[in-house]
Design an enzyme around this catalytic site. Structure first.
Site, PDB file in Angstrom:
ATOM      1  N   ALA A  72       9.437 -29.972  30.335  1.00 11.37           N
ATOM      2  CA  ALA A  72      10.799 -29.615  30.742  1.00 11.37           C
ATOM      3  C   ALA A  72      11.745 -29.578  29.543  1.00 11.37           C
ATOM      4  O   ALA A  72      12.564 -28.660  29.416  1.00 11.37           O
ATOM      5  CB  ALA A  72      11.322 -30.585  31.806  1.00 11.37           C
ATOM      6  N   CYS A  73      11.612 -30.545  28.658  1.00 11.91           N
ATOM      7  CA  CYS A  73      12.491 -30.579  27.485  1.00 11.91           C
ATOM      8  C   CYS A  73      12.182 -29.422  26.533  1.00 11.91           C
ATOM      9  O   CYS A  73      13.098 -28.854  25.936  1.00 11.91           O
ATOM     10  CB  CYS A  73      12.386 -31.925  26.774  1.00 11.91           C
ATOM     11  SG  CYS A  73      13.010 -33.300  27.782  1.00 11.91           S
ATOM     12  N   SER A  74      10.920 -29.069  26.400  1.00 13.08           N
ATOM     13  CA  SER A  74      10.546 -27.927  25.561  1.00 13.08           C
ATOM     14  C   SER A  74      11.145 -26.646  26.122  1.00 13.08           C
ATOM     15  O   SER A  74      11.696 -25.828  25.381  1.00 13.08           O
ATOM     16  CB  SER A  74       9.024 -27.797  25.464  1.00 13.08           C
ATOM     17  OG  SER A  74       8.478 -28.909  24.792  1.00 13.08           O
TER      18      SER A  74
END
EC number: 1.11.1.24
Length: 157
Positions: free
Chosen positions: A48-50
């Site tokens: 998700a952060c990527s």
């Protein structure tokens, strides 16, 4: 559990000095006179952060054209941020706040519900700062999916 103070539009953005993925110290005050999008994310290298970081990268040109600079902040070490930036082609500063001092100043760390469990951790948040250093938008508890598109629409960028 950590008590959170939430920031609101019109308040002065808390200043900070943090190292970026290259070890260069970045001071928020150095960006005075520019509009800044400051986003807090839980952990580099996670799906998700990527995705969120890559969407910000894909939007840096239109955001810059609208007068905005992007800064990402996480608890990750400088070395991990360097690998994250290299792996994903991220060209904007990723700032390391392992002690969560800046996270806490912005209300981006505290008690949250994670898959039905109450834990302490990073609360995915985005702040839009005006050229005067004041908060224009404070977005808490956001979802990574589609967030950058919502920010661009909010800013008409």
């Amino acid at each position: 559990m950590t008590e959170r103070t939430l920031l609101e539009p019109g308040q002065a953005a808390p200043d900070f000095s943090l190292p970026d993925q290259d070890g260069t110290i970045r001071n928020l005050s150095d960006y005075r006179g520019e509009r800044v999008i400051l986003f807090f994310y839980p952990e580099a290298m996670t799906p998700a952060c990527s995705m969120e970081a890559c969407e910000f990268q894909e939007s840096t040109a239109p955001l810059a054209a609208a007068g905005y600079r992007v800064l990402g902040i996480s608890r990750d070490a400088v070395e991990k941020l360097r690998r994250f930036a290299d792996r994903n082609g991220l060209e904007y500063p990723l700032l390391s706040d392992p002690e969560t001092t800046v996270h806490k100043a912005y209300g981006a760390f505290g008690t949250k519900n994670s898959y039905g469990r109450i834990i302490e951790g990073v609360i995915r948040s985005t702040f839009v700062l005006g050229a005067d250093g004041k908060i224009e938008h404070a977005l808490y508890n956001i979802k990574a999916t589609g967030h950058v598109a919502r920010v661009r629409k909010l800013l008409d960028a």
